[in-house]
Scaffold this active site. Structure first.
Site, PDB file in Angstrom:
ATOM      1  N   TYR A  81       0.585  -1.475   0.183  1.00 16.53           N
ATOM      2  CA  TYR A  81      -0.404   0.397   0.283  1.00 16.53           C
ATOM      3  C   TYR A  81       0.883   1.175  -0.411  1.00 16.53           C
ATOM      4  O   TYR A  81       1.819   1.419   0.546  1.00 16.53           O
ATOM      5  CB  TYR A  81      -0.348   0.224   1.488  1.00 16.53           C
ATOM      6  CG  TYR A  81      -2.290   0.154   0.458  1.00 16.53           C
ATOM      7  CD1 TYR A  81      -2.442   1.085  -0.224  1.00 16.53           C
ATOM      8  CD2 TYR A  81      -3.207  -1.314   0.818  1.00 16.53           C
ATOM      9  CE1 TYR A  81      -4.374   0.864  -0.183  1.00 16.53           C
ATOM     10  CE2 TYR A  81      -4.599  -1.001   0.086  1.00 16.53           C
ATOM     11  CZ  TYR A  81      -4.834  -0.337  -0.629  1.00 16.53           C
ATOM     12  OH  TYR A  81      -6.051  -0.454  -0.412  1.00 16.53           O
TER      13      TYR A  81
ATOM     14  N   ASP B  22      -5.896  13.259 -25.728  1.00 16.23           N
ATOM     15  CA  ASP B  22      -5.854  11.605 -25.113  1.00 16.23           C
ATOM     16  C   ASP B  22      -5.072  10.834 -26.163  1.00 16.23           C
ATOM     17  O   ASP B  22      -5.680  10.472 -27.625  1.00 16.23           O
ATOM     18  CB  ASP B  22      -7.941  11.157 -25.041  1.00 16.23           C
ATOM     19  CG  ASP B  22      -7.401   9.416 -24.714  1.00 16.23           C
ATOM     20  OD1 ASP B  22      -6.655   8.850 -24.602  1.00 16.23           O
ATOM     21  OD2 ASP B  22      -8.921   9.147 -24.577  1.00 16.23           O
TER      22      ASP B  22
ATOM     23  N   THR C  34      -2.884   5.012 -22.264  1.00 14.91           N
ATOM     24  CA  THR C  34      -2.448   3.668 -22.001  1.00 14.91           C
ATOM     25  C   THR C  34      -1.540   3.049 -22.183  1.00 14.91           C
ATOM     26  O   THR C  34      -0.632   3.648 -23.198  1.00 14.91           O
ATOM     27  CB  THR C  34      -3.160   2.798 -22.476  1.00 14.91           C
ATOM     28  OG1 THR C  34      -3.004   2.849 -23.836  1.00 14.91           O
ATOM     29  CG2 THR C  34      -4.912   3.164 -22.382  1.00 14.91           C
TER      30      THR C  34
ATOM     31  N   ARG D  93      -0.977  -3.853 -19.104  1.00 11.98           N
ATOM     32  CA  ARG D  93      -2.372  -2.901 -19.585  1.00 11.98           C
ATOM     33  C   ARG D  93      -2.427  -1.952 -18.122  1.00 11.98           C
ATOM     34  O   ARG D  93      -2.829  -2.270 -16.884  1.00 11.98           O
ATOM     35  CB  ARG D  93      -3.424  -3.560 -18.939  1.00 11.98           C
ATOM     36  CG  ARG D  93      -4.643  -3.891 -18.687  1.00 11.98           C
ATOM     37  CD  ARG D  93      -5.435  -4.504 -18.602  1.00 11.98           C
ATOM     38  NE  ARG D  93      -5.194  -5.124 -20.529  1.00 11.98           N
ATOM     39  CZ  ARG D  93      -5.203  -4.988 -21.863  1.00 11.98           C
ATOM     40  NH1 ARG D  93      -6.173  -3.756 -22.021  1.00 11.98           N
ATOM     41  NH2 ARG D  93      -4.929  -5.363 -22.994  1.00 11.98           N
TER      42      ARG D  93
HETATM   43  C1  PLP Z   1      -7.865   2.381 -24.920  1.00 15.71           C
HETATM   44  C2  PLP Z   1      -8.186   3.865 -25.319  1.00 15.71           C
HETATM   45  C3  PLP Z   1      -9.477   4.249 -23.663  1.00 15.71           C
HETATM   46  C4  PLP Z   1      -9.187   3.618 -23.085  1.00 15.71           C
HETATM   47  O1  PLP Z   1      -8.310   2.804 -22.148  1.00 15.71           O
HETATM   48  P1  PLP Z   1      -8.409   1.580 -21.156  1.00 15.71           P
HETATM   49  O2  PLP Z   1      -6.700   1.367 -20.338  1.00 15.71           O
HETATM   50  O3  PLP Z   1      -9.426   0.504 -21.870  1.00 15.71           O
HETATM   51  O4  PLP Z   1      -9.692   2.324 -20.340  1.00 15.71           O
HETATM   52  C5  PLP Z   1      -9.265   5.663 -23.631  1.00 15.71           C
HETATM   53  N1  PLP Z   1      -9.116   6.860 -24.872  1.00 15.71           N
HETATM   54  C6  PLP Z   1      -8.876   6.250 -26.306  1.00 15.71           C
HETATM   55  C7  PLP Z   1      -8.688   6.864 -27.053  1.00 15.71           C
HETATM   56  C8  PLP Z   1      -8.364   4.680 -26.203  1.00 15.71           C
HETATM   57  O5  PLP Z   1      -8.290   4.180 -26.650  1.00 15.71           O
END
Ligand code: PLP
Length: 425
Positions: free
Chosen positions: A61, A207, A233, A242
């Site tokens: 933790y 993103d 990610t 992951r």
């Molecule tokens: C894959 C993806 C996510 C989410 O990722 P997770 O790890 O599955 O939560 C967010 N935004 C975009 C554009 C993605 O392609």
């Protein structure tokens, strides 16, 4: 259960204690090895990354940040997180990095937490045009608690419609403008969006979940100099565990750190953070940079091979690791194409194309990506073969693996994966 050296001879005792789960681990490895993984959001992370993931750091933790934790005993995990932060900042030439997000969606949540109050406005790409669930769709927290306005792609170019983005930004004056998505084959014009955001006084959020790996390898331009915050990610092209992470301008560091913890998450997953540190080190190597360039030349070769056979890539091609394919020319739905390819050992996913006449569950397209097959060492010659195999499976194949065409394509897949194995023994 077949024998395999990958996990060590006894799986650290797991094989004896829980043969059912050990079997799943092995058969999943077998599944990966026996087919072509063309899911654009997947990759094959290294044994080194997997080792860090399977470590005792999982026990600890460590709420808080390095040097300021809410728990004792954090001396060792502090080192792992500081390495991950330092490597992440260096890799992306960023002011600040937060490596605690549990996933891409969690990193995105932190952006809402840092910059928006419930009910405030965000402008983002629409999901059916290639955006993401967390960009303000009604089924996600982002659309339930925030007011989302969406831009799409231009009907002719099928690429991001920047004029529409600008018009909507001026009309709605959103707090945040988001760029990026999960089915955008082309480069994004970050400079243009920065200018739009400045004009309306919005935060510019990228993103980069899908393409951050290409940025890490310097195969495509970086959003970091232009954006206030870049979320991503770590398991897609990047090829790490992951998980998720974000980098931002210094002025937003405190707000985003607080939004990750304590606003959105509890204790960080220290084993995953150690694995992210390993991955960032891998990404700084010349081999990884070369890999990212080959990911792109491969996806371009694959898209061109499919285009020659009447399967049209939207926007006419790709600049990245993925292509979005319009199957209307060959008269097959995305759903059927996915099932037929799967029956022949080719794993891809159905995907809506811009202005898709079909429901999302059926779709008129499929999305393909080259991160996995490039990790396996395949090149442009193999992409030409894969294009032919996909074309045969999709246009003449069947969802039944016993069907003659499924078997014929499967034989071609076998040849490729024998020559270019995943996780070689
Ligand atoms: C894959 C993806 C996510 C989410 O990722 P997770 O790890 O599955 O939560 C967010 N935004 C975009 C554009 C993605 O392609």
């Amino acid at each position: 259960m077949t024998d395999d050296t990958f996990y060590g001879s006894d799986f650290g005792g797991l094989r004896a204690f829980d043969p059912e789960i050990a079997d799943v681990l092995l058969s999943e490895l077998g599944r990966i090895r026996s087919g072509l993984q063309l899911i654009a959001s997947e990759n094959l992370s290294s044994p080194e990354v997997l080792t860090a993931l399977g470590s005792t750091l999982s026990n600890k933790y460590a709420e808080g940040y390095p040097g300021r934790r809410y728990y004792g005993g954090c001396s060792e995990v502090d080192k792992a997180e500081q390495l991950a932060i330092d490597r992440c900042k260096a890799l992306f030439d960023a002011d600040h990095a937060n490596v605690q997000a549990h996933s891409g969606a969690s990193a995105n949540q932190a952006v809402y937490g840092a910059f928006l109050k419930p009910g405030e406005k965000i402008l983002a790409m629409s999901l059916p045009h290639g955006g993401h669930l967390t960009h303000g769709t009604k089924v996600s927290f982002s659309g339930k608690w925030f007011d989302a306005v969406h831009y799409g792609v231009h009907p002719e170019t099928e690429d991001v419609d920047y004029d529409e983005m600008e018009r909507l930004a001026k009309e709605h004056r959103p707090k945040v403008i988001c760029a990026g998505g999960s089915a955008i084959p082309r480069l994004i014009d970050f400079e243009r969006i920065r200018a739009i955001a400045d004009e309306v006084g919005a935060i510019f959020w990228v993103d980069a979940a899908h393409f951050i790996g290409l940025v890490a390898g310097k195969a495509i331009p970086s959003p970091v100099p232009f954006a206030d915050v870049v979320t991503f990610t770590t398991h897609k092209v990047l090829r790490g565990p992951r998980s998720g992470a974000l980098v931002c301008k210094a002025e937003h560091a405190a707000a985003l750190d607080k939004a990750i913890f304590p606003m959105m998450q509890g204790g960080p997953q220290m084993h995953t953070i150690a694995a992210k540190a390993v991955n960032f080190k891998e990404c700084a190597s010349p081999e990884y940079a070369d890999y990212t360039r080959r990911v792109i030349t491969n996806s371009q070769a694959l898209a061109a091979g499919l285009a020659e056979r009447g399967i049209r890539p939207t926007t006419g091609g790709t600049d990245t690791h993925l292509a979005l394919l319009d199957l209307q020319g060959v008269g097959v739905t995305g759903k059927d194409a996915e099932a037929r390819a799967d029956a022949a050992g080719i794993v891809l996913n159905k995907n809506a194309i811009p202005n898709d006449p079909q429901k999302p569950g059926i779709a008129s397209g499929v999305r393909v990506g080259t991160p996995c097959v490039t990790t396996q060492g395949m090149g442009e010659a193999e992409m030409a073969t894969i294009a032919e195999l996909i074309h045969v499976a999709v246009t003449q194949g069947d969802a039944d693996p016993e069907h003659a065409v499924s078997q014929q394509v499967r034989a071609g897949v076998d040849e490729l994966v024998t020559a270019f194995p995943a996780y070689p023994r």
